[in-house]
Design a protein around this motif. Structure first.
Motif, short mmCIF file in Angstrom:
data_model
loop_
_atom_site.label_atom_id
_atom_site.label_comp_id
_atom_site.label_asym_id
_atom_site.label_seq_id
_atom_site.Cartn_x
_atom_site.Cartn_y
_atom_site.Cartn_z
N GLU A 14 -12.74 13.88 -1.00
CA GLU A 14 -14.01 14.31 -0.80
C GLU A 14 -15.01 13.47 -1.21
N THR A 45 -22.77 20.38 2.75
CA THR A 45 -21.78 20.80 2.19
C THR A 45 -21.80 22.27 1.58
N TRP A 46 -23.25 22.66 1.06
CA TRP A 46 -23.32 23.94 0.57
C TRP A 46 -23.54 24.99 1.48
N ARG A 49 -19.06 24.11 3.43
CA ARG A 49 -18.05 24.18 2.66
C ARG A 49 -18.27 23.92 1.18
N PRO A 50 -19.05 25.08 0.62
CA PRO A 50 -19.35 24.90 -0.82
C PRO A 50 -18.40 24.86 -1.91
N TRP A 51 -17.28 25.12 -1.40
CA TRP A 51 -16.12 24.81 -2.37
C TRP A 51 -15.63 23.58 -2.79
N ALA A 52 -16.04 22.63 -1.68
CA ALA A 52 -15.84 21.18 -1.63
C ALA A 52 -16.64 20.42 -2.61
N ALA A 54 -17.10 20.95 -5.86
CA ALA A 54 -16.32 20.98 -7.21
C ALA A 54 -15.34 19.78 -7.21
N ILE A 106 -24.19 22.82 -8.43
CA ILE A 106 -23.21 23.98 -8.47
C ILE A 106 -23.82 24.66 -9.56
#
Length: 231
Positions: A14, A45-46, A49-52, A54, A106
């Motif tokens: 990432e 990304t939000w 793939r919002p989990w990416a 972090a 985040i």
């Protein structure tokens, strides 16, 4: 020896996406304001793939704290930060700044609102199949390979899985839904790899709409393959 794909993705996958967002952009982030490139990365990304996020924050911070030492440099077992226009001595501080911006986003839930892509990376990240279609079938060599634009579209449809064709139609419809000016649609086509003009008399958006309709139509049927006489 170089990193294996698994090791690369586990430690730097990432981080690499964040850095790729800076291609052709200035790494002018400050503690008070993220750069245009980072805003584009956050926006895409939000919403995909919002989990990416972090993972990006962790990998950026870890690299800033522990840059590759002499042994890893000698063995080639490290991720090489591409040239982003900053002095080498400033890279660690810059990576930490990016991590802080992502962490803030985040923790607060503050995400850039939906908008048209603002960078080359964001155009390709948001419309990957359209970029494949335009860059592969409508490069400057298209007039030498196909009789016209319709022939190029038919060739793509004939050689592509129906699911990819359906994905392309969705991306074209999404691009049209942005309701851009024609000059901005022309820029979008160029960013996505198209190196020839749309056929006359169509505007860029008109040709996109025509192409989407053509892609949604029946697949070309050229009949059974010719029989080979083996006698």
């Amino acid at each position: 020896m170089p990193l294996s794909p698994l090791e690369h993705d586990r430690h730097y996958g990432e981080l690499d996406q964040v850095i790729r967002a800076y291609v052709g952009q200035s790494a002018d982030d400050t503690p008070e304001k993220p750069s245009r490139a980072l805003i584009a990365y956050l926006r895409h990304t939000w919403h995909t793939r919002p989990w990416a996020l972090a993972a990006a924050e962790t990998q950026l911070r870890e690299y800033a704290r522990n840059p590759p030492g002499r042994l890893r440099l000698r063995l080639g077992e490290f991720y090489a930060i591409p040239d982003v226009g900053l002095p080498e001595a400033d890279i660690q501080e810059w990576l930490s700044c990016l991590a802080e911006h992502i962490k803030h986003s985040i923790e607060t839930g503050e995400a850039p609102p939906p908008a048209a892509p603002a960078t080359h990376w964001e155009w390709h990240a948001r419309f990957p199949e359209l970029a494949q279609f335009l860059g592969g079938w409508f490069s400057q060599d298209m007039p030498d390979e196909f009789d016209d634009h319709e022939a190029a579209v038919d060739d793509y449809v004939t050689g592509s899985h129906p699911q990819l064709v359906a994905r392309l139609v969705g991306e074209v419809r999404e691009l049209l839904a942005l309701d851009l000016d024609e000059s901005d649609y022309a820029l979008a086509l160029a960013e996505l790899g198209m190196e020839v003009d749309p056929p006359a008399p169509y505007t860029p958006s008109g040709w996109l709409a025509l192409t989407a309709d053509r892609l949604e139509g029946p697949r070309p049927d050229y009949g059974p393959p010719p029989q080979t006489d083996t006698k």
